[in-house]
Scaffold this motif. Structure first.
Motif, PDB file in Angstrom:
ATOM      1  N   PRO A 158      24.898 -54.260  -2.180  1.00  0.00           N
ATOM      2  CA  PRO A 158      23.407 -54.493  -2.133  1.00  0.00           C
ATOM      3  C   PRO A 158      22.988 -54.790  -0.613  1.00  0.00           C
ATOM      4  N   HIS A 159      21.646 -54.338  -0.311  1.00  0.00           N
ATOM      5  CA  HIS A 159      21.195 -54.543   1.004  1.00  0.00           C
ATOM      6  C   HIS A 159      21.105 -56.000   1.295  1.00  0.00           C
ATOM      7  N   GLU A 160      20.693 -56.905   0.440  1.00  0.00           N
ATOM      8  CA  GLU A 160      20.824 -58.233   0.579  1.00  0.00           C
ATOM      9  C   GLU A 160      20.941 -58.922  -0.795  1.00  0.00           C
ATOM     10  N   PRO A 161      21.416 -60.254  -0.829  1.00  0.00           N
ATOM     11  CA  PRO A 161      21.499 -60.792  -2.131  1.00  0.00           C
ATOM     12  C   PRO A 161      20.357 -60.537  -2.924  1.00  0.00           C
ATOM     13  N   THR A 162      20.586 -60.275  -4.181  1.00  0.00           N
ATOM     14  CA  THR A 162      19.289 -59.858  -5.171  1.00  0.00           C
ATOM     15  C   THR A 162      18.978 -61.090  -6.211  1.00  0.00           C
ATOM     16  N   ASN A 255      15.601 -52.850  -1.197  1.00  0.00           N
ATOM     17  CA  ASN A 255      15.232 -54.091  -2.126  1.00  0.00           C
ATOM     18  C   ASN A 255      15.847 -55.536  -1.134  1.00  0.00           C
ATOM     19  N   THR A 256      14.977 -56.461  -0.628  1.00  0.00           N
ATOM     20  CA  THR A 256      15.531 -57.362   0.135  1.00  0.00           C
ATOM     21  C   THR A 256      15.782 -58.571  -0.681  1.00  0.00           C
ATOM     22  N   GLY A 257      15.383 -58.438  -2.002  1.00  0.00           N
ATOM     23  CA  GLY A 257      16.349 -59.232  -3.038  1.00  0.00           C
ATOM     24  C   GLY A 257      15.596 -60.692  -2.725  1.00  0.00           C
ATOM     25  N   VAL A 258      16.477 -61.695  -2.949  1.00  0.00           N
ATOM     26  CA  VAL A 258      16.263 -63.065  -2.901  1.00  0.00           C
ATOM     27  C   VAL A 258      15.826 -63.515  -1.284  1.00  0.00           C
ATOM     28  N   VAL A 260      13.485 -62.190   0.032  1.00  0.00           N
ATOM     29  CA  VAL A 260      12.240 -61.383   0.623  1.00  0.00           C
ATOM     30  C   VAL A 260      11.338 -62.495   1.530  1.00  0.00           C
ATOM     31  N   SER A 261      11.452 -63.675   1.499  1.00  0.00           N
ATOM     32  CA  SER A 261      10.640 -64.602   2.220  1.00  0.00           C
ATOM     33  C   SER A 261      11.149 -64.527   3.567  1.00  0.00           C
ATOM     34  N   ASN A 262      12.269 -64.005   3.722  1.00  0.00           N
ATOM     35  CA  ASN A 262      12.749 -63.831   5.282  1.00  0.00           C
ATOM     36  C   ASN A 262      12.276 -62.604   5.750  1.00  0.00           C
ATOM     37  N   GLY A 263      12.085 -61.591   5.270  1.00  0.00           N
ATOM     38  CA  GLY A 263      11.940 -60.116   5.593  1.00  0.00           C
ATOM     39  C   GLY A 263      11.656 -58.962   4.698  1.00  0.00           C
ATOM     40  N   GLY A 264      10.784 -59.372   3.898  1.00  0.00           N
ATOM     41  CA  GLY A 264      10.342 -58.391   2.947  1.00  0.00           C
ATOM     42  C   GLY A 264       9.043 -57.765   2.932  1.00  0.00           C
ATOM     43  N   LEU A 265       8.166 -57.747   4.039  1.00  0.00           N
ATOM     44  CA  LEU A 265       6.763 -57.572   4.006  1.00  0.00           C
ATOM     45  C   LEU A 265       6.795 -56.124   4.401  1.00  0.00           C
ATOM     46  N   ASN A 266       5.758 -55.277   4.052  1.00  0.00           N
ATOM     47  CA  ASN A 266       5.597 -53.849   4.127  1.00  0.00           C
ATOM     48  C   ASN A 266       3.840 -53.765   4.257  1.00  0.00           C
ATOM     49  N   ALA A 267       3.504 -53.281   5.448  1.00  0.00           N
ATOM     50  CA  ALA A 267       1.980 -53.039   5.727  1.00  0.00           C
ATOM     51  C   ALA A 267       1.800 -51.941   6.547  1.00  0.00           C
TER      52      ALA A 267
END
Length: 395
Positions: A158-162, A255-258, A260-267
């Protein structure tokens, strides 16, 4: 019609040649910076990118380059959605300050008060009770840099821990590397732990909390985390890994998984411009109680730990914002890099000017564009040449 709405309509409808509203003192430095930016992107083989300049909350100019998706023959435009990676950390930090201002926590609370699993971290410098939320916000807690303590790279990884449980399983194998508060060391897990704090305190999942308390008040209607909503897919940028001149797509979503608060933003850039307008204290969302007070923002922009010198000034870390001081002025901001997406946001709060950049390409195996170097050169051009020229127009 408000000036902000008029600017958005101009960005969507006017020809490129009519978009520039850059004041005369900054016009030549901006044109030079844009010219170098375009020439570098073309020479290095960047597939697509965007560059924006803001003054007092308004988009003075938005420059776009190349393609958002090669297979779909879709160019980058004003609505293109990028992944902003670690710039997400600043939203996490603002969320923590919101909870502090509402009396739900203190920045000097031990993190184990909210994330008791961290009691199993090995801390040779004392008790884990000594590691505070302030330490995590300022990257001075002593945690490692990477989310995983070892390298991955297998295509089935996985890309990051999910799942949170995956990080919890690693906690007994995690250590504090230096005395908390004694120095700076960038840490992705530290911000993930702050995301967990937000969830434990509010009862919301992180994504829902940020949407309700930051995105909606600021009018960031096309900002989201991880998988793209179906109605926004026509605007989502793919990302590309270039080797020997051949760009290989990585897919629009991951999927940035768990983490997400570290680097999950899209805009899209337009939504990030709304965020910068808030940071610089411009427009209808000027840091009022619906988001965060100016006093709390200024607190976030005070140096906590020094970092060193850079080509854009003396560097230090505030509360999840990087600070740069030069010639008596201060610029705050953050960069982002994940997979093949690279980006930055910077604001001069006193002059109320800002800049945004995003790229969707990176070289691999020693071949292709060095996007980090391009990012650094672009920010140096903007912050060392364009910002001082614009700051001369202080209201």
């Amino acid at each position: 019609m408000s000036r902000r709405l008029l600017t958005v309509l101009l960005l969507l409808t006017l020809p490129r040649a009519l978009l520039s509203q850059v004041p005369l003192p900054a016009e030549a430095p901006w044109k030079d910076a844009v010219s170098r930016w375009r020439a570098t992107l073309e020479a290095e083989g960047i597939v697509g990118g965007s560059l924006a300049l803001l003054d007092d909350g308004e988009m003075l100019d938005l420059q776009t380059y190349g393609m958002a998706d090669l297979a779909e023959d879709r160019p980058v435009d004003a609505e293109t959605i990028y992944h902003w990676a670690s710039i997400t950390k600043t939203f996490t930090a603002i969320s923590i300050l919101q909870l502090r201002d509402r009396g739900l926590l203190s920045l000097d609370d031990p993190v184990v008060k909210y994330v008791p699993e961290l009691r199993d971290v090995y801390n040779p410098f004392g008790s884990m009770e000594d590691v505070t939320l302030r330490h995590l916000l300022s990257h001075s807690a002593g945690f490692r840099g990477a989310t995983w303590p070892w390298a991955g790279g297998e295509p089935w990884h996985p890309h990051e821990p999910t799942e949170w449980s995956q990080l919890v399983a690693m906690i007994p194998y995690t250590r504090i590397h230096f005395e908390p508060g004694s120095r700076f060391s960038y840490s992705n897990p530290g911000i993930v732990f702050l995301g967990r704090v937000i969830e434990r305190v509010t009862g919301d999942v992180f994504e829902a909390y940020v949407d309700k308390n930051i995105f909606r008040p600021l009018g960031m209607r096309r900002a989201y985390f991880d998988v793209t909503p179906w109605h926004l897919l026509p605007h989502r940028s793919n990302h590309y890994f270039v080797s020997d001149g051949h760009p290989e797509p990585g897919g629009p979503d991951f999927n940035t998984g768990v983490t997400v608060s570290n680097g999950g933003l899209n805009a899209p850039v337009g939504d990030m411009a709304r965020y910068l307008a808030f940071l610089m204290g411009s427009g209808p969302h000027d840091g009022g109680p619906e988001v965060l007070s100016r006093a709390s923002l200024r607190e976030m922009w005070e140096a906590v730990v020094p970092i060193g010198t850079s080509d854009i000034g003396a560097e230090s870390m505030g509360l999840s914002f990087f600070l740069y001081e030069k010639d008596g002025g201060r610029v705050i901001g953050h960069t982002g890099s994940q997979r093949a997406f690279f980006s930055f946001v910077y604001v001069d709060p006193a002059a109320r000017i800002g800049a945004i950049a995003a790229f969707n390409t990176v070289g691999v195996e020693g071949s292709g564009p060095d996007t980090r170097a391009i990012l650094n050169q672009t920010r140096a051009d903007i912050l060392n040449e364009v910002f001082p020229a614009l700051a001369g127009n202080l209201r």
